[in-house]
Design a protein around this motif. Structure first.
Motif, PDB file in Angstrom:
ATOM      1  N   GLN A 186      38.006  35.313  37.914  1.00 38.15           N
ATOM      2  CA  GLN A 186      38.691  34.248  36.337  1.00 38.15           C
ATOM      3  C   GLN A 186      37.796  33.514  35.770  1.00 38.15           C
ATOM      4  OE1 GLN A 186      42.396  32.295  37.277  1.00 38.15           O
ATOM      5  NE2 GLN A 186      40.756  30.269  37.229  1.00 38.15           N
ATOM      6  N   GLU A 187      37.091  32.793  36.039  1.00 38.15           N
ATOM      7  CA  GLU A 187      36.074  32.042  36.274  1.00 38.15           C
ATOM      8  C   GLU A 187      35.358  32.137  34.814  1.00 38.15           C
ATOM      9  OE1 GLU A 187      37.167  28.739  36.108  1.00 38.15           O
ATOM     10  OE2 GLU A 187      38.600  28.856  38.027  1.00 38.15           O
ATOM     11  N   LEU A 188      34.713  32.973  35.332  1.00 35.29           N
ATOM     12  CA  LEU A 188      33.810  33.590  34.508  1.00 35.29           C
ATOM     13  C   LEU A 188      34.366  34.469  33.298  1.00 35.29           C
ATOM     14  CD1 LEU A 188      30.685  35.530  36.583  1.00 35.29           C
ATOM     15  CD2 LEU A 188      30.968  33.052  35.456  1.00 35.29           C
ATOM     16  N   PRO A 189      35.411  35.679  33.174  1.00 31.95           N
ATOM     17  CA  PRO A 189      35.806  35.451  32.642  1.00 31.95           C
ATOM     18  C   PRO A 189      36.294  34.718  31.573  1.00 31.95           C
ATOM     19  CG  PRO A 189      36.595  37.273  34.322  1.00 31.95           C
ATOM     20  CD  PRO A 189      35.936  35.981  34.707  1.00 31.95           C
ATOM     21  N   LEU A 190      36.912  33.416  31.506  1.00 29.68           N
ATOM     22  CA  LEU A 190      37.050  32.747  30.847  1.00 29.68           C
ATOM     23  C   LEU A 190      35.933  31.386  29.743  1.00 29.68           C
ATOM     24  CD1 LEU A 190      40.055  30.706  32.798  1.00 29.68           C
ATOM     25  CD2 LEU A 190      40.030  32.500  30.763  1.00 29.68           C
ATOM     26  N   MET A 191      34.732  31.584  30.703  1.00 32.92           N
ATOM     27  CA  MET A 191      33.644  31.771  29.932  1.00 32.92           C
ATOM     28  C   MET A 191      32.758  32.207  28.932  1.00 32.92           C
ATOM     29  SD  MET A 191      31.563  29.826  33.348  1.00 32.92           S
ATOM     30  CE  MET A 191      30.368  28.953  32.267  1.00 32.92           C
ATOM     31  N   PHE A 192      33.007  33.671  29.818  1.00 38.48           N
ATOM     32  CA  PHE A 192      32.359  34.647  28.601  1.00 38.48           C
ATOM     33  C   PHE A 192      33.693  35.484  28.409  1.00 38.48           C
ATOM     34  CE2 PHE A 192      29.364  32.402  31.758  1.00 38.48           C
ATOM     35  CZ  PHE A 192      28.374  32.283  30.677  1.00 38.48           C
ATOM     36  N   PRO A 193      34.205  34.880  27.391  1.00 37.10           N
ATOM     37  CA  PRO A 193      35.595  35.620  27.172  1.00 37.10           C
ATOM     38  C   PRO A 193      34.928  37.381  25.856  1.00 37.10           C
ATOM     39  CG  PRO A 193      35.937  33.816  25.126  1.00 37.10           C
ATOM     40  CD  PRO A 193      34.200  33.261  26.936  1.00 37.10           C
ATOM     41  N   GLN A 194      34.215  37.024  25.432  1.00 42.64           N
ATOM     42  CA  GLN A 194      33.982  38.186  25.100  1.00 42.64           C
ATOM     43  C   GLN A 194      33.135  38.722  25.885  1.00 42.64           C
ATOM     44  OE1 GLN A 194      35.073  38.724  22.442  1.00 42.64           O
ATOM     45  NE2 GLN A 194      36.224  36.650  21.711  1.00 42.64           N
ATOM     46  N   ASP A 195      32.293  39.475  26.583  1.00 45.89           N
ATOM     47  CA  ASP A 195      31.609  40.154  27.553  1.00 45.89           C
ATOM     48  C   ASP A 195      32.333  41.205  27.785  1.00 45.89           C
ATOM     49  OD1 ASP A 195      29.585  40.726  29.424  1.00 45.89           O
ATOM     50  OD2 ASP A 195      28.512  38.670  29.231  1.00 45.89           O
ATOM     51  N   PRO A 196      32.220  42.055  27.487  1.00 45.59           N
ATOM     52  CA  PRO A 196      32.259  43.654  28.153  1.00 45.59           C
ATOM     53  C   PRO A 196      31.819  44.049  29.770  1.00 45.59           C
ATOM     54  CG  PRO A 196      30.561  44.272  26.801  1.00 45.59           C
ATOM     55  CD  PRO A 196      30.740  42.488  26.832  1.00 45.59           C
ATOM     56  N   ASP A 197      31.324  43.172  29.712  1.00 48.96           N
ATOM     57  CA  ASP A 197      30.350  43.424  31.232  1.00 48.96           C
ATOM     58  C   ASP A 197      30.994  42.284  32.340  1.00 48.96           C
ATOM     59  OD1 ASP A 197      28.285  45.499  30.687  1.00 48.96           O
ATOM     60  OD2 ASP A 197      26.928  44.378  30.132  1.00 48.96           O
ATOM     61  N   VAL A 198      31.229  41.107  31.943  1.00 51.72           N
ATOM     62  CA  VAL A 198      32.370  40.210  32.475  1.00 51.72           C
ATOM     63  C   VAL A 198      33.058  41.135  33.050  1.00 51.72           C
ATOM     64  CG1 VAL A 198      32.941  37.997  33.046  1.00 51.72           C
ATOM     65  CG2 VAL A 198      30.694  38.391  32.603  1.00 51.72           C
ATOM     66  N   LYS A 199      33.583  41.257  32.143  1.00 54.86           N
ATOM     67  CA  LYS A 199      35.545  42.484  31.842  1.00 54.86           C
ATOM     68  C   LYS A 199      35.140  43.452  32.902  1.00 54.86           C
ATOM     69  CE  LYS A 199      36.845  40.601  27.503  1.00 54.86           C
ATOM     70  NZ  LYS A 199      37.390  41.217  26.266  1.00 54.86           N
ATOM     71  N   THR A 200      34.671  44.087  32.875  1.00 56.22           N
ATOM     72  CA  THR A 200      34.574  45.000  33.703  1.00 56.22           C
ATOM     73  C   THR A 200      34.446  44.878  35.059  1.00 56.22           C
ATOM     74  OG1 THR A 200      32.933  46.528  32.279  1.00 56.22           O
ATOM     75  CG2 THR A 200      33.022  47.415  34.344  1.00 56.22           C
ATOM     76  N   VAL A 201      34.117  43.581  35.260  1.00 51.17           N
ATOM     77  CA  VAL A 201      33.824  43.281  37.335  1.00 51.17           C
ATOM     78  C   VAL A 201      34.654  42.651  37.269  1.00 51.17           C
ATOM     79  CG1 VAL A 201      32.394  41.337  38.363  1.00 51.17           C
ATOM     80  CG2 VAL A 201      30.292  42.879  36.562  1.00 51.17           C
ATOM     81  N   ALA A 202      35.211  41.499  36.283  1.00 49.83           N
ATOM     82  CA  ALA A 202      36.457  41.204  37.131  1.00 49.83           C
ATOM     83  C   ALA A 202      37.578  41.976  37.366  1.00 49.83           C
ATOM     84  CB  ALA A 202      37.124  40.530  35.435  1.00 49.83           C
ATOM     85  N   ALA A 203      37.644  43.604  36.334  1.00 45.61           N
ATOM     86  CA  ALA A 203      38.667  44.764  36.711  1.00 45.61           C
ATOM     87  C   ALA A 203      38.602  45.265  38.198  1.00 45.61           C
ATOM     88  CB  ALA A 203      38.707  45.226  36.094  1.00 45.61           C
ATOM     89  N   ARG A 204      37.583  44.505  38.776  1.00 44.56           N
ATOM     90  CA  ARG A 204      37.210  46.050  40.031  1.00 44.56           C
ATOM     91  C   ARG A 204      36.534  45.043  40.994  1.00 44.56           C
ATOM     92  NH1 ARG A 204      38.888  50.511  38.516  1.00 44.56           N
ATOM     93  NH2 ARG A 204      40.142  50.567  40.408  1.00 44.56           N
ATOM     94  N   ILE A 205      36.989  43.662  41.242  1.00 43.36           N
ATOM     95  CA  ILE A 205      36.588  43.143  42.177  1.00 43.36           C
ATOM     96  C   ILE A 205      38.328  41.952  43.109  1.00 43.36           C
ATOM     97  CG2 ILE A 205      36.462  40.646  41.325  1.00 43.36           C
ATOM     98  CD1 ILE A 205      34.596  39.974  43.088  1.00 43.36           C
TER      99      ILE A 205
END
Length: 463
Positions: A303-322
């Motif tokens: 949650q927090e990193l995706p909200l801090m870096f909403p345009q970062d696809p790598d952060v989104k990838t990690v968020a989806a698989r943790i």
């Protein structure tokens, strides 16, 4: 810096929506702009007061308002605003469970992220105290305190009352607060054999949905799990291997950043992100899902990193698989691949659900897994323990912390369970510290400390 939309309606049944944290905008730490938004939100909170029982932030605000001659926010000294901020430990419970004005409502109240903005503004102006720097430096403190012999000395000193009095007087760390033990034989040392070269990326597309598990996981041990309670990692590996889920370590890891987030130190959070995300991407590319045994660390990446870096696809990838470990196990059970041949019943279990697990909106997966054990009942406690990162160990907040957590300890005491547990080991020790000395459990006939759900599951499997 309100994210309030231009439309909306009262009584909406739409799900709460989190807006990105615009922390790199210079206006984010502009005190005048911040104060204007604090005025707006605090005035709405004053008129509502549904959150009065959640934490000490709201009583601090409401008591200050009630003490003015007008009974309105305009009469409150702005210094109180910083006290309200200091009492917020970013549990997110007001946003998730109480506030009727969260986005997409027109008023767009996100109290925790407003407090985060206030913390960041205060940090930019005042910096951090020595105590806060020490408490948030989980890796550095762990490396020093985890040196052989030094670990034993630190642990012994932390149990001595005169030393704790001195620690309180010099650093402001409460003498009666639970402090973690340090281990020189870390989780990553114990599991070093699981840290070999990554395999080649598997052929074919990656799973398209969160429910499509890869069946093998990379373990992010976390600072606390590595240095303070390495059994978290070894128990997780034993349980997952018993269920035919291969486990390896994330090759390298830094602190997830949650202790720094709680201080408003967003630049350091960003620096940790730059080191962690490539490591996590590498194991995902090699065909692994990711698990971590501490709810706050999972939440940081979800949650927090995706909200801090909403345009970062790598952060989104990690968020989806943790995943939370029990979330992962229940998904395995859903597909019929979880072993349910248990050798030992657990009896009555008092189970505390940490705030940072509730915020993930995955349901009560730990409860559901433990209920699979025959002759086991699980008493669920969905209340804050009051530990909340470093809040409970700070002298000025210890009394408030104990007040918040005491109802949880009372529930455990009255239940007289065979075991009491929490996914957050720090919350477990907070409960332990609030139980009357000598509290007995039904199975042991004597006092013992909290046991993590992974250890209980390992006990039930007999492995």
């Amino acid at each position: 810096m309100s994210n309030a939309p231009t439309g909306g309606r009262e009584g909406s049944l739409d799900a709460p929506t989190r807006h990105p944290i615009d922390w790199r905008n210079p206006e984010f730490t502009n005190e005048a702009a911040l104060t204007k938004e604090l005025d707006r939100v605090f005035d709405i909170c004053h008129g509502c007061r549904r959150c009065f029982s959640l934490c000490q932030s709201f009583p601090t605000l409401f008591d200050a308002i009630d003490a003015t001659s007008s009974g309105e926010l305009e009469g409150v000294d702005k210094k109180i605003y910083w006290e309200v901020t200091d009492h917020c430990y970013l549990c997110d419970m007001c946003f998730m469970t109480k506030c009727p004005y969260v986005p997409p409502h027109l008023w767009a109240i996100d109290f925790p992220h407003l407090m985060l903005r206030a913390k960041a503004t205060h940090a930019a102006q005042e910096g951090f105290s020595l105590r806060d720097r020490v408490l948030a430096s989980t890796e550095a403190v762990g490396r020093i305190a985890g040196i052989p012999v030094v670990a034993e000395v630190v642990n012994a000193v932390n149990r001595m009352k005169p030393a704790r009095v001195l620690l309180e007087k010099t650093l402001g760390i409460a003498r009666d607060a639970p402090l973690p033990e340090f281990h020189s034989n870390t989780a990553r040392s114990r599991l070093a054999h699981l840290n070999g070269p990554l395999p080649a990326p598997p052929a074919g597309p990656a799973p398209s949905a969160r429910e499509e598990l890869r069946g093998q996981v990379a373990l992010f041990t976390t600072c606390y799990g590595n240095r303070n309670e390495p059994d978290l990692a070894t128990d997780l590996v034993a349980v997952f291997n018993h269920n035919d889920i291969p486990v390896r370590l994330v090759p390298k890891e830094r602190c997830c950043g949650m202790p720094r987030l709680e201080l408003g130190d967003l630049k350091t959070v960003a620096a940790y992100k730059e080191e962690n995300i490539p490591q996590l991407l590498a194991v995902i590319a090699a065909g692994f899902d990711i698990v971590a045994p501490i709810p706050s660390c999972v939440l940081m990446f979800k949650q927090e990193l995706p909200l801090m870096f909403p345009q970062d696809p790598d952060v989104k990838t990690v968020a989806a698989r943790i995943y939370d470990p029990f979330e992962y196990l229940m998904l395995r059970h859903k597909s019929g691949r979880l072993r349910t041949e248990f050798k030992t019943s657990l009896g009555k279990v008092s189970y505390h659900v940490p705030c940072h697990l509730r915020v993930q909106n995955i349901g009560l997966k730990t409860r559901d897994v433990l209920r699979l054990v025959p002759d086991t009942t699980v008493d669920v406690i969905e209340r804050c323990s009051g530990h909340d990162g470093t809040y409970a160990v700070k002298q000025e907040f210890r009394a408030a912390s104990a007040k918040i957590g005491r109802p949880v300890a009372t529930r455990v005491q009255n239940a007289a369970p065979a075991h009491y547990t929490s996914d957050c080991p720090m919350a477990g020790h907070q409960i332990e510290s609030l139980l009357p000395e000598g509290t007995a459990t039904a199975s042991e006939g004597g006092a013992h400390g909290p046991e993590h759900p992974l250890k209980l599951l390992r006990l039930a499997y007999g492995i």
